[in-house]
Motif scaffolding. Structure first.
Motif, mmCIF file in Angstrom:
data_model
loop_
_atom_site.group_PDB
_atom_site.id
_atom_site.type_symbol
_atom_site.label_atom_id
_atom_site.label_comp_id
_atom_site.label_asym_id
_atom_site.label_seq_id
_atom_site.Cartn_x
_atom_site.Cartn_y
_atom_site.Cartn_z
ATOM 1 N N PRO A 3 0.939 -1.011 0.125
ATOM 2 C CA PRO A 3 0.098 0.007 0.049
ATOM 3 C C PRO A 3 0.747 1.242 0.015
ATOM 4 C CG PRO A 3 -0.948 -1.621 1.563
ATOM 5 C CD PRO A 3 0.465 -2.195 1.051
ATOM 6 N N GLU A 4 2.172 1.233 0.565
ATOM 7 C CA GLU A 4 2.673 2.318 0.575
ATOM 8 C C GLU A 4 3.255 2.858 -0.707
ATOM 9 O OE1 GLU A 4 3.232 -0.221 2.283
ATOM 10 O OE2 GLU A 4 3.854 0.004 4.418
ATOM 11 N N GLU A 5 3.217 2.059 -1.809
ATOM 12 C CA GLU A 5 3.717 2.386 -3.115
ATOM 13 C C GLU A 5 2.753 3.250 -3.630
ATOM 14 O OE1 GLU A 5 5.272 -0.950 -5.502
ATOM 15 O OE2 GLU A 5 5.447 -2.010 -3.891
ATOM 16 N N ILE A 6 1.542 3.326 -3.129
ATOM 17 C CA ILE A 6 0.694 4.609 -3.652
ATOM 18 C C ILE A 6 1.211 6.228 -3.686
ATOM 19 C CG2 ILE A 6 -0.407 5.258 -1.358
ATOM 20 C CD1 ILE A 6 -3.312 5.137 -3.069
ATOM 21 N N ALA A 164 -4.628 12.003 -4.822
ATOM 22 C CA ALA A 164 -5.139 12.083 -5.897
ATOM 23 C C ALA A 164 -5.510 10.585 -6.429
ATOM 24 C CB ALA A 164 -4.355 12.633 -7.236
ATOM 25 N N ARG A 165 -4.731 9.572 -6.357
ATOM 26 C CA ARG A 165 -4.790 8.405 -6.295
ATOM 27 C C ARG A 165 -6.031 7.793 -5.589
ATOM 28 N NH1 ARG A 165 1.392 7.210 -6.932
ATOM 29 N NH2 ARG A 165 1.858 7.756 -9.153
ATOM 30 N N LEU A 166 -6.101 8.146 -4.413
ATOM 31 C CA LEU A 166 -6.931 7.626 -3.655
ATOM 32 C C LEU A 166 -8.357 8.105 -3.709
ATOM 33 C CD1 LEU A 166 -6.004 8.053 0.431
ATOM 34 C CD2 LEU A 166 -6.537 6.107 -0.728
ATOM 35 N N ALA A 167 -8.446 9.397 -4.396
ATOM 36 C CA ALA A 167 -9.748 9.764 -4.724
ATOM 37 C C ALA A 167 -10.281 9.124 -6.080
ATOM 38 C CB ALA A 167 -9.661 11.373 -5.592
ATOM 39 N N GLU A 168 -9.353 8.722 -7.016
ATOM 40 C CA GLU A 168 -9.887 7.835 -8.133
ATOM 41 C C GLU A 168 -10.165 6.272 -7.539
ATOM 42 O OE1 GLU A 168 -10.597 7.760 -11.357
ATOM 43 O OE2 GLU A 168 -10.354 10.093 -11.491
ATOM 44 N N LEU A 169 -9.256 5.910 -6.591
ATOM 45 C CA LEU A 169 -9.379 4.488 -6.223
ATOM 46 C C LEU A 169 -10.533 4.410 -5.226
ATOM 47 C CD1 LEU A 169 -8.061 1.711 -6.192
ATOM 48 C CD2 LEU A 169 -6.802 2.633 -3.837
ATOM 49 N N SER A 170 -11.198 5.674 -4.607
ATOM 50 C CA SER A 170 -12.590 5.278 -4.201
ATOM 51 C C SER A 170 -13.580 5.082 -4.813
ATOM 52 C CB SER A 170 -12.679 6.707 -3.043
ATOM 53 O OG SER A 170 -12.970 7.808 -4.091
ATOM 54 N N TYR A 171 -13.516 5.393 -6.282
ATOM 55 C CA TYR A 171 -14.258 5.158 -7.434
ATOM 56 C C TYR A 171 -13.888 3.960 -8.221
ATOM 57 C CZ TYR A 171 -16.815 9.209 -5.835
ATOM 58 O OH TYR A 171 -17.561 10.413 -4.899
ATOM 59 N N ARG A 172 -13.304 3.066 -7.440
ATOM 60 C CA ARG A 172 -13.075 1.608 -8.218
ATOM 61 C C ARG A 172 -13.890 0.556 -7.286
ATOM 62 N NH1 ARG A 172 -11.524 4.943 -11.025
ATOM 63 N NH2 ARG A 172 -9.463 5.280 -11.864
ATOM 64 N N CYS A 173 -14.532 1.009 -6.386
ATOM 65 C CA CYS A 173 -15.559 0.063 -5.439
ATOM 66 C C CYS A 173 -16.738 0.198 -5.580
ATOM 67 C CB CYS A 173 -14.687 0.273 -3.910
ATOM 68 S SG CYS A 173 -16.170 -0.374 -2.905
ATOM 69 N N THR A 174 -17.594 -0.681 -5.784
ATOM 70 C CA THR A 174 -19.043 -0.706 -6.112
ATOM 71 C C THR A 174 -19.895 -0.540 -4.463
ATOM 72 O OG1 THR A 174 -19.525 -3.015 -6.298
ATOM 73 C CG2 THR A 174 -18.984 -1.872 -8.171
ATOM 74 N N LEU A 175 -19.224 -0.541 -3.593
ATOM 75 C CA LEU A 175 -19.899 -0.680 -2.175
ATOM 76 C C LEU A 175 -20.880 -1.644 -2.173
ATOM 77 C CD1 LEU A 175 -20.511 3.384 -1.749
ATOM 78 C CD2 LEU A 175 -18.372 1.961 -0.970
ATOM 79 N N CYS A 176 -20.560 -3.015 -2.861
ATOM 80 C CA CYS A 176 -21.581 -3.978 -2.707
ATOM 81 C C CYS A 176 -21.335 -4.721 -1.294
ATOM 82 C CB CYS A 176 -21.176 -5.072 -3.691
ATOM 83 S SG CYS A 176 -19.817 -6.111 -3.574
#
Lengths: 537, 309
Positions: A3-6, A164-176
């Motif tokens: 995760p640190e590599e983000i 910025a990557r976290l912002a995009e990453l938060s929109y790679r999960c459908t919250l299922c």
């Protein structure tokens, strides 16, 4: 990838290659996939895309180092607020439990369709983004966070790339929340994603444009996220009445703003625009069953959506309170929610503790009421009118997140001949998301639709194809019943992208359309298959 | 009273205070909005259904199936069913590890009871009860040491060799495993040296009576005791207290499906929370830096009556 590599300074952290994706079932096992369209150079200059080359948010790049610093500080400030009872009483306890107790066992990863279908890219693990958030909180917000940070596993650099990557990453999960349902210690990495989106929206004003500006803002401004105004909805309903007469020969008056009605029925307004046969079918069924109900044309009263559910508690509360206020003003005894999954969860469950009990109006699922109508015998159904194979998609918000599992199955079994209904595997509370959850079905910015097609929707497409294996001849018409607007949107896009109807004869619809199609006194087929109109011509 | 006894008391005190503080922290957090996840065992519907499947559900008396909840919880706690079903390759090591811990805790309880009856003059050589307690101590502790060690070795190797686990593991994770592993191994060696737990029982007895040690303690036993004392004090401050999260996350979040029907307690909490000041900074929130509370922002509509068509 750790995760640190983000926070690594690199043009793009991960690339989705089509050859890494798990193959689809027959007849798509050798299908040549179209890769994700790369952003154009001018888009790359403008938008953040360094996570996976995809831009869902069209998030502008900061223009100066000072702006970067301000945004990083804002993120940290938001993360701090998330952990206070004043700013986040709504989710504080579940959030803090999930922050503290992940055993890093990765059980959740195998349950996540986005991770699996991406070709198991580490960044899409449910734990990846959650761990980044945990590490930032521990290092930057807890006392002594820097002491032995590497040994304690939270030596992460917080910079603009990370944010910025976290912002995009938060929109790679459908919250299922399939991840949460399998976690042995109860950690909810889906919730962590939900909370992460809240920081971006509530503190930094960053959200998917389709769910904020074009979503909840439009909803509160015009009355519907579709942009349909209160005046327009009445006109559309008149058209629906005409269409009903044309299709059924019945003159049905759809009640509007009827004070003292038993039920306020709220549809997802997208149905009026994209699938008008759905509200028409509700009107036909309610009329035939003698249900005392009304629709509302008040601001937000005709649109059950509540996009705040996915990203912003304040926007969520504003819309939910509007829905309750309208029902109270009409004096109805209950609200019935149409075929819209997230509206079910938003109004029935999450909004349940927004007001003291006396101010709450009972909310009920249309699935339950429709099943009751079938069981009552008030409408006669002829299952032979639905003599084709059918499978059922379980919308996460209604099934895993609300426990409504049986009614829709009882309805289908009553309106289809024996042996025609087959379950997807897995199904019910263990179902897979359609791939359009958490707003994805309506999000179309940048090159995000390609990611939805290739990654988030892939599992559901596999399930649909698997449900009908052995009968793939396109001349055998087969139906996916998807009683949720959002899911229907995603499934439509997937079926069209892969030309599934043309290759296999599989199409989709809602549940009420299938019910009306099976009504004994419905002379013409109510259901429309692709190409039917051409046949008529 | 010796140095080791004082350290043990202090460690126990830290454990009790740390653990209580943790429980208190979560127990006093505000009631959250509902965020349940099905299946919920107490709904008593094996297909994962809920009261929402019933028409006019709010008019009906809810049936809570407590037995169904226990039927779910007991195998979950004892056998880690969730891991068995969804992550079998890890369960092969996690189960012996946890079962080893449970057995060792059981052995410790019987050791304590043995020390207690010994204070009243019942020793294994002259009392059937004391002899039974001594046997139970062995029956629990020794398999506990063995299973625990197997689990620690397996988990450590798996955490190092499985890339998904290695990428998220830090030094502290390996330290925790090795610490517990040493505890199991030294415990086993202590048992080999003292199969009747005579010295351990004597130490326990000295703790209960605040008296002197009557048996000399060997070096490896001292090491075992120091490892235990240290871990006991350290434990409440780690994520390893996940029995706390399990209780709250399962009972108070995943399974909290209590509908809001006007209960006075719930009402007063909601009223209190709606008065909390909001300081979220995004413009659309309109919090004005904490001048507005939740009731203010949630009932405002910054866009109403603007540009209405």
């Amino acid at each position: 990838m750790r995760p640190e590599e983000i926070s690594k300074k690199t043009e793009q952290l991960v690339t989705i290659n089509t050859e890494d994706l798990p193959p689809l079932p027959y007849p798509y096992e050798n299908y040549e996939e179209t890769p994700i369209t790369p952003l154009k150079e001018e888009q790359k200059k403008k938008w953040e895309h360094s996570l996976d080359g995809v831009s869902a948010l069209t998030l502008p790049k900061p223009e100066t180092p000072e702006e970067e610093e301000r945004l990083v500080k804002a993120f940290l400030s938001g993360l701090g607020k998330l952990m206070t009872k004043e700013n986040n009483w709504t989710f504080l306890q579940p959030l803090m439990l999930s922050m503290e107790y992940c055993a890093k066992c990765q059980t959740c990863a195998d349950a996540c369709p986005a991770f699996e279908m991406s070709g198991r890219k580490d960044i899409y693990r449910p734990t990846f983004r959650a761990d980044v958030v945990r590490k930032i909180a521990k290092k930057y917000l807890s006392k002594g966070g820097n002491i032995l940070a590497h040994f304690r596993g939270h030596d992460i650099d917080l910079n603009w790339d990370t944010v910025a990557r976290l912002a995009e990453l938060s929109y790679r999960c459908t919250l299922c929340r399939r991840c949460a349902s399998v976690c042995p210690v109860g950690v909810d990495n889906g919730l962590m994603n939900h909370e992460l989106r809240k920081i971006f929206s509530q503190e930094m004003g960053i959200a998917g444009p389709e769910i904020h500006e074009k979503g909840s803002v439009k909803h509160l401004k015009f009355g519907s996220s579709t942009g349909m105004t209160t005046a327009a909805v009445a006109d559309i309903i008149e058209y629906l009445e005409d269409d009903i007469e044309e299709k059924t020969g019945k003159k049905i008056k759809i009640p509007l703003n009827k004070k003292g009605a038993e039920i306020l029925l709220i549809h997802n307004a997208g149905e009026f625009m994209a699938w008008p046969e759905n509200p028409m079918a509700f009107a036909i069924l309610f009329d035939a069953a003698g249900i005392d109900y009304t629709l509302s044309t008040e601001l937000a009263g005709y649109d059950a959506v509540n996009y705040g559910l996915w990203y912003d508690d304040v926007q969520f509360a504003r819309v939910a309170l509007k829905h309750l206020e309208i029902a109270r003003d009409l004096g109805v005894k209950k609200i019935v929610i149409g075929e819209c999954g997230h509206a079910h969860k938003a109004l029935s469950v999450i909004a349940d503790r927004l007001l003291p009990g006396a101010q709450m109006i009972p909310r009920e699922s249309s699935y339950t009421l429709l099943n009751e109508i079938v069981k009552s015998g008030k409408i006669k159904f002829d299952p032979s009118k639905n003599d084709f194979p059918v499978t059922l998609h379980d919308p996460c918000n209604v099934v895993r997140l609300m426990g409504i599992v049986k009614p829709q199955r009882e309805v289908l079994n009553a309106i289809f001949p024996p042996g025609r209904f087959r379950e997807m595997e897995p199904h019910g509370v263990e179902n897979y998301c359609c791939g359009g959850g958490s707003g994805f079905a309506i999000m179309s910015s940048g090159n995000f639709p390609d990611w939805k097609r290739l990654v988030s929707g892939r599992k559901k497409l596999s399930q649909i194809l698997n449900a009908f294996q052995g009968e793939m001849d396109p001349s055998i018409r087969k139906m996916v019943c998807a009683p949720c607007s959002n899911c229907k949107g995603q499934i439509r896009d997937m079926l069209e992208s892969y030309e599934v109807f043309e290759k296999t004869g599989i199409w989709y619809t809602g549940m009420v359309e299938l019910m009306v199609n099976a009504m004994v006194d419905q002379k013409k087929p109510f259901l429309e298959w692709p190409g039917d109109e051409d046949d008529d011509d | 009273m010796g140095f080791l006894q004082i350290l043990t008391y202090l460690s126990g005190l830290v454990f009790v205070i740390g653990f209580a503080a943790k429980l208190l922290k979560y127990a006093t957090m505000p009631m959250h909005v509902r965020w349940e996840l099905y299946p919920i065992p107490h709904e008593g519907k094996e297909w994962g259904g809920s009261f929402y499947e019933e028409i006019d559900h709010w008019k009906k008396t809810r049936h809570i199936d407590h037995m169904a909840q226990y039927r779910f919880m007991v195998p979950e706690i004892l056998f880690i069913r969730a891991l068995h079903e969804d992550n079998r390759s890890l369960w092969y090591w996690s189960f012996p590890f946890h079962m080893g811990l449970y057995l060792c805790i059981g052995g410790l309880v019987f050791l304590g009871l043995g020390a207690l009856v010994q204070i009243f003059g019942m020793a294994p050589e002259n009392s059937a009860l004391a002899s039974l307690l001594q046997s139970l101590t062995t029956v629990f502790a020794v398999p506990g040491y063995i299973l625990g060690t197997i689990g620690v070795v397996g988990l450590t190797v798996k955490r190092m060799t499985d890339s998904g686990l290695a990428d998220v593991s830090a030094g502290i994770d390996f330290m925790n495993l090795i610490w517990l592993g040493l505890l199991f191994v030294t415990g086993f060696i202590v048992w080999l040296q003292d199969p009747g737990f005579l010295v351990s029982r004597a130490f326990f007895q000295s703790l209960i009576t605040f008296g002197p040690m009557t048996e000399p303690m060997g070096a490896i036993h001292v090491v075992n005791l120091l490892l235990f004392i240290g871990f006991w004090a350290y434990f409440p401050f780690t994520h390893m207290t996940h029995m706390v999260s399990k209780y709250f996350m399962w009972d108070k979040v995943k399974w909290d499906d209590d509908p809001n029907k006007g209960d006075a307690g719930m009402d007063s909490k909601i009223k209190k929370y709606l008065a909390y000041p909001v300081t979220w900074a995004a413009a659309h929130v309109g919090a004005e830096g904490g001048k507005k509370n939740w009731a203010d922002v949630a009932t405002s509509n910054p866009w109403e009556n603007k540009d209405q068509k």
